[in-house]
Scaffold this motif. Structure first.
Motif, PDB file in Angstrom:
ATOM      1  N   THR A  37       0.831  -1.205   0.000  1.00  0.00           N
ATOM      2  CA  THR A  37       0.000   0.000   0.000  1.00  0.00           C
ATOM      3  C   THR A  37       0.863   1.251   0.000  1.00  0.00           C
ATOM      4  N   SER A  38       0.270   2.349  -0.357  1.00  0.00           N
ATOM      5  CA  SER A  38       0.952   3.634  -0.322  1.00  0.00           C
ATOM      6  C   SER A  38       1.281   3.997   1.127  1.00  0.00           C
ATOM      7  N   PRO A  39       2.532   4.370   1.420  1.00  0.00           N
ATOM      8  CA  PRO A  39       2.885   4.757   2.792  1.00  0.00           C
ATOM      9  C   PRO A  39       2.046   5.918   3.321  1.00  0.00           C
ATOM     10  N   THR A  40       1.743   6.894   2.483  1.00  0.00           N
ATOM     11  CA  THR A  40       0.947   8.044   2.905  1.00  0.00           C
ATOM     12  C   THR A  40      -0.464   7.612   3.278  1.00  0.00           C
ATOM     13  N   TYR A  41      -1.082   6.816   2.427  1.00  0.00           N
ATOM     14  CA  TYR A  41      -2.426   6.304   2.701  1.00  0.00           C
ATOM     15  C   TYR A  41      -2.407   5.429   3.950  1.00  0.00           C
ATOM     16  N   PHE A  42      -1.406   4.587   4.060  1.00  0.00           N
ATOM     17  CA  PHE A  42      -1.364   3.649   5.172  1.00  0.00           C
ATOM     18  C   PHE A  42      -1.153   4.357   6.506  1.00  0.00           C
ATOM     19  N   GLN A  43      -0.430   5.457   6.513  1.00  0.00           N
ATOM     20  CA  GLN A  43      -0.261   6.239   7.747  1.00  0.00           C
ATOM     21  C   GLN A  43      -1.615   6.708   8.275  1.00  0.00           C
ATOM     22  N   LYS A  44      -2.518   7.050   7.375  1.00  0.00           N
ATOM     23  CA  LYS A  44      -3.866   7.466   7.786  1.00  0.00           C
ATOM     24  C   LYS A  44      -4.598   6.317   8.479  1.00  0.00           C
ATOM     25  N   LEU A  45      -4.461   5.108   7.928  1.00  0.00           N
ATOM     26  CA  LEU A  45      -5.083   3.941   8.554  1.00  0.00           C
ATOM     27  C   LEU A  45      -4.487   3.691   9.937  1.00  0.00           C
ATOM     28  N   LEU A  46      -3.170   3.781  10.036  1.00  0.00           N
ATOM     29  CA  LEU A  46      -2.507   3.552  11.326  1.00  0.00           C
ATOM     30  C   LEU A  46      -2.957   4.580  12.364  1.00  0.00           C
ATOM     31  N   ARG A  47      -3.118   5.826  11.947  1.00  0.00           N
ATOM     32  CA  ARG A  47      -3.593   6.864  12.872  1.00  0.00           C
ATOM     33  C   ARG A  47      -4.997   6.544  13.382  1.00  0.00           C
ATOM     34  N   LYS A  48      -5.843   6.010  12.495  1.00  0.00           N
ATOM     35  CA  LYS A  48      -7.198   5.631  12.918  1.00  0.00           C
ATOM     36  C   LYS A  48      -7.141   4.491  13.938  1.00  0.00           C
ATOM     37  N   LEU A  49      -6.248   3.536  13.737  1.00  0.00           N
ATOM     38  CA  LEU A  49      -6.107   2.423  14.680  1.00  0.00           C
ATOM     39  C   LEU A  49      -5.564   2.909  16.022  1.00  0.00           C
ATOM     40  N   VAL A  50      -4.664   3.892  15.977  1.00  0.00           N
ATOM     41  CA  VAL A  50      -4.142   4.493  17.213  1.00  0.00           C
ATOM     42  C   VAL A  50      -5.265   5.244  17.924  1.00  0.00           C
ATOM     43  N   SER A  51      -6.028   6.050  17.195  1.00  0.00           N
ATOM     44  CA  SER A  51      -7.131   6.810  17.790  1.00  0.00           C
ATOM     45  C   SER A  51      -8.176   5.901  18.429  1.00  0.00           C
TER      46      SER A  51
END
Length: 160
Positions: A37-51
């Motif tokens: 996956t795109s690192p930029t897109y995936f960072q958004k997913l990771l932030r949602k999992l952290v939140s």
């Protein structure tokens, strides 16, 4: 109903994090690379999992991500809600009311009850499947060779 690829990617990312030794973290870029996956897109997913409180982020040069909860306490529905949100899958648009020219359109949908029941069953099934149970399934014979290769890759990418 259509589930976005981000939910699937997030489930597998959490499974990767579950494979980490206790004090280790895995950089987000390594996870996105492994999942294609795109690192930029995936960072958004990771932030949602952290939140959502499912994973934690460790900042710094030796930073990355790790599970915040025990794998038996994270179910697939938790991940779905973290990525997609809590909204209902169905909302009547009032077609029947318009068709029959009904006076109380908010109470007139033949599909609402069916969809509520279906969504409840779907949610219940997703809540039954945990990261722990999926991890156990990855240890089955059919996944063994690739799971071993994945563990070797993980060993090279983790940060302690």
């Amino acid at each position: 109903m259509h589930m976005k690829p981000g939910v699937e990617q997030s489930v597998y990312a959490v499974l990767l994090l579950n494979m980490l030794p206790e004090k280790a973290v895995l950089p987000g870029e390594a996870i996105s690379q492994q999942l294609g996956t795109s690192p930029t897109y995936f960072q958004k997913l990771l932030r949602k999992l952290v939140s959502a409180g499912l994973i934690t982020s460790v900042p710094g040069v030796k930073g990355g991500f790790k599970l915040k909860k025990k794998p038996e306490d994270i179910n697939v529905f938790d991940i779905y809600v973290a990525i997609e949100g809590q909204q209902s899958l169905y909302s009547s648009s009032g077609v029947l009311s318009d068709l029959l020219e009904l006076e109380e359109p908010e109470r007139c949908c033949l599909l609402t009850e069916l969809m509520v029941e279906a969504e409840s069953a779907w949610r219940s099934r997703m809540e039954q499947e945990t990261i722990e149970s999926l991890s156990q399934k990855m240890k089955e014979q059919r996944f063994q060779k690739k799971a071993t290769e994945l563990a070797d890759w993980l060993e090279q990418k983790l940060v302690t």
